[in-house]
Design an enzyme around this catalytic site. Structure first.
Site: not given
Length: 237
Positions: A7, A18, A43, A45, A50, A70, A100, A190-191, A213-214
């Site tokens: 992701n 920036r 994803h 939004r 992002h 997503e 999230t 997720h996580d 991703g994160h």
């Protein structure tokens, strides 16, 4: 072997902070594939904080593995997916202002809504996945919508893994078995991280794909993107 979909939302977050085009989201996606990623997830939004909608079109033209989009199935999102035609669309129940994803679908409550949307994507030849928790009743209802896969929401696993991995994994094992019996493919996300992914993968049967991703982007700050992807792939062997 379970596939790794990277992701790249956090790459876009860094760019947007920036302005300009550094880092270049499209190039990062291409590099992820070169470094071994089996797919790219985005994803978009509604506020485009992002990944932007124009990013999605740009990525479609360069991704050579699998593209997974997503999002909450608003009209704008549905139109985007139908135009881009990714290999997979993952439907999540996020509110527009959600930081999230924080829960899976209540497939009982939203059954008619989800069934109609799944049918639209099925007719377009796009594989559909529904973001769900481990409640087996809701997984059974998900199957009745006609979806191809589910994506298990793994934050509850990640949150207690370090203190009690056995307790953390048990509901996900049962959920995966239920989904497989119903003919559903199984994704997860997720996580998930380098700390908890290997144990998850070693214990969850029939796991088709993880979307990360994160944690992956955070690890890449120290390890570099190529080495990070290599290590995540090792967790999935």
């Amino acid at each position: 072997m379970t596939k790794l979909s990277v992701n790249i939302n956090k790459i876009a977050t860094l760019r947007n902070a920036r302005g300009g085009n550094v880092p270049n989201v499209t190039k990062v996606a291409m590099d992820c594939e070169i470094f071994g990623a089996d797919g790219i997830t985005v994803h978009p939004r509604p506020d485009e904080r992002h990944i932007r909608y124009d990013d999605v079109f740009a990525l479609r033209s360069v991704i050579k593995t699998e593209f997974n989009i997503e999002g909450y199935p608003s009209k704008k999102f549905i139109d985007l997916v139908l135009k881009v035609k990714p290999e997979q669309v993952t439907l999540v129940p996020d509110a527009p202002d959600a930081i999230t994803s924080n829960s899976g679908w209540d497939t009982n409550k939203h059954f008619d809504f989800l069934s109609e949307i799944v049918d639209v994507f099925n007719q377009a030849g796009i594989r559909t996945s529904l973001f769900v928790g481990t409640d087996t009743e809701l997984i059974e209802k998900a199957a009745k919508t006609g979806t191809d896969r589910i994506e298990l929401y793994t934050e509850p696993y990640a949150s207690i893994y370090e203190t009690n991995p056995k307790t953390a994994i048990e509901p996900f094992i049962e959920a995966a078995r239920t989904a497989h019996k119903l003919g559903l493919g199984i994704n997860a996300g997720h996580d998930l991280s380098l700390k908890n992914l290997h144990f998850f993968h070693a214990n969850i049967p029939y796991l088709d794909e993880v979307s990360i991703g994160h944690a992956l982007v955070s690890d890449a700050l120290y390890l570099g993107l190529q080495e990070t992807i290599r290590q995540y792939k090792e967790c999935l062997k």
